[in-house]
Design a protein around this motif. Structure first.
Motif, mmCIF file in Angstrom:
data_model
loop_
_atom_site.group_PDB
_atom_site.id
_atom_site.type_symbol
_atom_site.label_atom_id
_atom_site.label_comp_id
_atom_site.label_asym_id
_atom_site.label_seq_id
_atom_site.Cartn_x
_atom_site.Cartn_y
_atom_site.Cartn_z
ATOM 1 N N UNK A 43 0.849 -1.190 0.000
ATOM 2 C CA UNK A 43 0.000 0.000 0.000
ATOM 3 C C UNK A 43 0.882 1.236 0.000
ATOM 4 N N UNK A 44 0.530 2.213 -0.824
ATOM 5 C CA UNK A 44 1.229 3.498 -0.824
ATOM 6 C C UNK A 44 0.194 4.606 -0.729
ATOM 7 N N UNK A 45 0.653 5.782 -0.386
ATOM 8 C CA UNK A 45 -0.244 6.921 -0.226
ATOM 9 C C UNK A 45 -0.179 7.805 -1.471
ATOM 10 N N UNK A 46 -1.300 7.985 -2.123
ATOM 11 C CA UNK A 46 -1.410 8.778 -3.349
ATOM 12 C C UNK A 46 -1.841 10.202 -2.986
ATOM 13 N N UNK A 47 -1.035 11.205 -3.354
ATOM 14 C CA UNK A 47 -1.434 12.579 -3.033
ATOM 15 C C UNK A 47 -2.592 13.054 -3.923
ATOM 16 N N UNK A 48 -3.490 13.798 -3.356
ATOM 17 C CA UNK A 48 -4.577 14.447 -4.082
ATOM 18 C C UNK A 48 -4.261 15.946 -4.039
ATOM 19 N N UNK A 49 -4.220 16.561 -5.217
ATOM 20 C CA UNK A 49 -3.810 17.959 -5.333
ATOM 21 C C UNK A 49 -5.011 18.886 -5.486
ATOM 22 N N UNK A 50 -4.893 20.063 -4.938
ATOM 23 C CA UNK A 50 -5.842 21.139 -5.143
ATOM 24 C C UNK A 50 -5.094 22.247 -5.872
ATOM 25 N N UNK A 51 -5.640 22.687 -6.997
ATOM 26 C CA UNK A 51 -5.012 23.751 -7.777
ATOM 27 C C UNK A 51 -5.865 25.007 -7.683
ATOM 28 N N UNK A 52 -5.224 26.106 -7.360
ATOM 29 C CA UNK A 52 -5.920 27.388 -7.298
ATOM 30 C C UNK A 52 -5.275 28.339 -8.294
ATOM 31 N N UNK A 53 -6.116 29.059 -9.029
ATOM 32 C CA UNK A 53 -5.631 30.026 -10.018
ATOM 33 C C UNK A 53 -6.236 31.395 -9.713
ATOM 34 N N UNK A 54 -5.427 32.418 -9.887
ATOM 35 C CA UNK A 54 -5.907 33.792 -9.744
ATOM 36 C C UNK A 54 -5.526 34.562 -11.002
ATOM 37 N N UNK A 55 -6.285 35.580 -11.306
ATOM 38 C CA UNK A 55 -6.022 36.370 -12.506
ATOM 39 C C UNK A 55 -6.556 35.665 -13.741
ATOM 40 N N UNK A 56 -6.260 36.251 -14.895
ATOM 41 C CA UNK A 56 -6.692 35.651 -16.156
ATOM 42 C C UNK A 56 -5.684 35.996 -17.241
ATOM 43 N N UNK A 69 -4.130 12.719 1.263
ATOM 44 C CA UNK A 69 -3.557 11.495 0.715
ATOM 45 C C UNK A 69 -4.597 10.378 0.798
ATOM 46 N N UNK A 70 -4.627 9.547 -0.235
ATOM 47 C CA UNK A 70 -5.512 8.386 -0.231
ATOM 48 C C UNK A 70 -4.670 7.121 -0.295
ATOM 49 N N UNK A 71 -4.979 6.099 0.488
ATOM 50 C CA UNK A 71 -4.227 4.844 0.396
ATOM 51 C C UNK A 71 -4.628 4.078 -0.868
ATOM 52 N N UNK A 72 -3.629 3.561 -1.573
ATOM 53 C CA UNK A 72 -3.842 2.752 -2.771
ATOM 54 C C UNK A 72 -3.144 1.415 -2.539
ATOM 55 N N UNK A 73 -3.874 0.326 -2.706
ATOM 56 C CA UNK A 73 -3.313 -1.006 -2.506
ATOM 57 C C UNK A 73 -3.115 -1.669 -3.861
ATOM 58 N N UNK A 74 -1.924 -2.221 -4.072
ATOM 59 C CA UNK A 74 -1.563 -2.900 -5.319
ATOM 60 C C UNK A 74 -1.092 -4.313 -4.991
ATOM 61 N N UNK A 75 -1.256 -5.221 -5.930
ATOM 62 C CA UNK A 75 -0.726 -6.575 -5.791
ATOM 63 C C UNK A 75 0.119 -6.898 -7.010
ATOM 64 N N UNK A 76 1.378 -7.269 -6.766
ATOM 65 C CA UNK A 76 2.239 -7.759 -7.842
ATOM 66 C C UNK A 76 2.040 -9.268 -7.914
ATOM 67 N N UNK A 77 1.820 -9.809 -9.123
ATOM 68 C CA UNK A 77 1.556 -11.243 -9.240
ATOM 69 C C UNK A 77 2.823 -12.082 -9.015
ATOM 70 N N UNK A 78 2.612 -13.355 -8.803
ATOM 71 C CA UNK A 78 3.718 -14.299 -8.683
ATOM 72 C C UNK A 78 4.540 -14.265 -9.974
ATOM 73 N N UNK A 79 5.852 -14.414 -9.848
ATOM 74 C CA UNK A 79 6.728 -14.359 -11.020
ATOM 75 C C UNK A 79 7.763 -15.474 -10.941
ATOM 76 N N UNK A 80 7.784 -16.311 -11.958
ATOM 77 C CA UNK A 80 8.839 -17.304 -12.131
ATOM 78 C C UNK A 80 9.846 -16.619 -13.044
ATOM 79 N N UNK A 81 10.882 -16.066 -12.440
ATOM 80 C CA UNK A 81 11.756 -15.089 -13.094
ATOM 81 C C UNK A 81 13.053 -15.715 -13.600
ATOM 82 N N UNK A 82 13.398 -15.376 -14.856
ATOM 83 C CA UNK A 82 14.696 -15.720 -15.426
ATOM 84 C C UNK A 82 15.470 -14.428 -15.609
ATOM 85 N N UNK A 83 16.665 -14.359 -15.014
ATOM 86 C CA UNK A 83 17.547 -13.208 -15.216
ATOM 87 C C UNK A 83 18.329 -13.448 -16.495
#
Length: 109
Positions: A43-56, A69-83
């Motif tokens: 699980x990692x924390x994903x930032x949520x941004x607020x943007x404010x603009x002034x002028x034109x 911040x919102x928690x995001x959970x990810x799963x990496x699958x099993x890997x039979x790995x060859x280097x």
């Protein structure tokens, strides 16, 4: 005029993580090692941004701040790995368990 926008960049981050989860730029070469990587969840924390603009127009100024911040959970699958090594490049591939069991260090993949 003041505008308030809220957005998340999670789609780009999740996409990037998915591409790096298993595999690399090297898809063939000499087998230099074998690993079994179990599936794992994190699980990692994903930032949520607020943007404010002034002028034109040319005088418009915008700034973004992290509003939460919102928690995001990810799963990496099993890997039979060859280097692998292909010339100066190294990397790895995830293969089936059967292919992994048959592959031998030093063989060409």
């Amino acid at each position: 005029m003041r505008r308030l926008h809220t957005y998340a960049a999670s789609a780009a981050i999740v996409g990037a993580l998915a591409l790096t989860a298993c595999g690399s730029d090297v898809s063939h070469g000499t087998i230099t090692g074998k690993q079994h990587v179990r599936a794992h969840t994190y699980t990692y924390m994903e930032p949520i941004y607020t943007t404010q603009c002034t002028g034109s127009g040319a005088s418009q100024v915008c700034y973004s701040t992290i509003s939460m911040y919102l928690p995001v959970t990810e799963t990496d699958p099993e890997c039979w790995r060859l280097d692998l090594r292909d010339g100066k490049k190294t990397g790895h591939v995830c293969v089936s368990k059967t292919a992994w069991e048959k592959a031998k260090k030093g063989e060409q993949w």
